[in-house]
Write a protein that holds these residues in place. Structure first.
Motif, short mmCIF file in Angstrom:
data_model
loop_
_atom_site.label_atom_id
_atom_site.label_comp_id
_atom_site.label_asym_id
_atom_site.label_seq_id
_atom_site.Cartn_x
_atom_site.Cartn_y
_atom_site.Cartn_z
N LYS A 109 72.87 -61.72 30.33
CA LYS A 109 74.10 -62.51 30.43
C LYS A 109 74.15 -63.19 31.80
N THR A 110 75.01 -64.20 31.87
CA THR A 110 75.15 -64.92 33.14
C THR A 110 75.44 -63.95 34.28
N VAL A 111 76.33 -63.01 34.00
CA VAL A 111 76.75 -62.09 35.06
C VAL A 111 75.58 -61.24 35.55
N PHE A 113 72.45 -62.24 35.91
CA PHE A 113 71.70 -63.04 36.89
C PHE A 113 72.50 -63.19 38.19
N VAL A 114 73.79 -63.46 38.03
CA VAL A 114 74.61 -63.71 39.23
C VAL A 114 74.68 -62.45 40.09
#
Ligand SMILES: NC(=O)c1ccc[n+]([C@@H]2O[C@H](COP(=O)([O-])OP(=O)(O)OC[C@H]3O[C@@H](n4cnc5c(N)ncnc54)[C@H](OP(=O)(O)O)[C@@H]3O)[C@@H](O)[C@H]2O)c1
Length: 266
Positions: A109-111, A113-114
């Motif tokens: 999910k994006t989170v 990677f962030v």
């Protein structure tokens, strides 16, 4: 300088991150054994206190710890800056933290990677900015980043980690070029399969996903290692001790695998 001085760290101060267990703890132990005064950084205060009390102090070093979370880069940097203002400069920085969750990259999910980018790239950057003036002032600086052999060969099933480690490697190489003129070195250590809690967790997840036993996963991993065994945290720490020492003064900008020969690429 005699041979003990070349490989020793007496009179130096080190910050060792992610150091309540595993590779970070072993590096902290090695720095202390070589004579450095060590500051541990991690989240679990009871564990920090326990490890601090276990660190060798043969040179009369006063080891300390800082309780901080790499998921909050700005707060971490603030704490480290205040700490350095109070206790003085450090000459050695080991950047290390918990690895990103495993799994196929398509499911990430994006989170994921962030947060991995924040925990590894941003924290490293902010910590370096905090310690660099003291390293310049001391005329001695050794920055080491614990990353992974995935910067040479991406590891299937560790998509977020593979991506983030490449970012750290590119950051470190750029930084190495910028600070070399001050005699400060920046190097990456690439552990292979190393017997720690992190590896046990990866084995457990892989076994669950594949519907096979943890023993089978472990056996498969070991089968890929020419030395026929997992590494120990102390073997990774031995490399960190060398890179932190005066003997490594002309080694900078490298990726050093410590992996029992597993990585196939040059
Ligand atoms: N073991 C291997 O086979 C292997 C291979 C290649 C690369 N690596 C990488 O090497 C690094 C260290 O691995 P390891 O096996 O030693 O891991 P580990 O056993 O999981 O230890 C991680 C350490 O980092 C600290 N930590 C975790 N999250 C943190 C956070 N948010 N803020 C501050 N500290 C944090 C933990 O302490 P607290 O919980 O107290 O904060 C602990 O001391 C990881 O990035 C890992 O992915 C490991």
């Amino acid at each position: 300088m005699d041979v003990i001085g070349m490989y020793g760290l007496a009179g130096r101060r080190a910050i060792a991150c992610g150091s309540t267990q595993g590779i970070g703890r072993a590096c902290a132990m090695q720095f202390a054994r070589l004579g450095a005064e060590v500051t541990l950084v991690a989240r679990d205060e009871a564990a920090l206190r326990r490890v601090r009390d276990e660190l060798p102090a043969g040179e009369g070093q006063q080891h300390r710890y800082l309780c901080a979370d790499f998921n909050e880069p700005d707060a971490l940097a603030e704490k480290v800056r205040a700490y350095l203002a109070e206790t003085g400069p450090v000459q050695i920085l080991l950047n290390n933290s918990g690895g990103p969750p495993s799994g196929p990259i398509l499911e990430a999910k994006t989170v994921d990677f962030v947060s991995a980018f924040a925990r590894h790239v941003l924290c490293n950057q902010l910590l370096v900015q905090a310690v660099l003036p003291g390293m310049k002032e001391s005329g001695y600086g050794r920055i080491m980043n614990i990353i992974s052999t995935s910067v040479k060969e991406p590891i299937p099933g560790l998509g977020v980690s593979n991506t983030t480690r490449w970012a750290v490697a590119a950051w470190a190489k750029t930084l190495a070029g910028e600070v070399a003129k001050y005699g400060i070195t920046v190097n990456n250590i690439l552990p292979g399969y190393t017997d720690t809690a992190r590896l046990a967790e990866l084995i457990e997840v892989k076994a669950q996903r594949g519907g096979i036993s943890e023993d089978a996963v472990r056996h498969e991993m070991i089968g890929k290692i020419p030395m026929g065994r997992l590494g120990t945290p102390e073997e990774i720490a031995a490399a960190a001790g060398f890179l932190a020492s005066p003997a490594a003064s002309y080694v900078t900008g490298i990726n050093l695998p410590v992996d029992g020969g597993r990585t196939g690429s040059l």
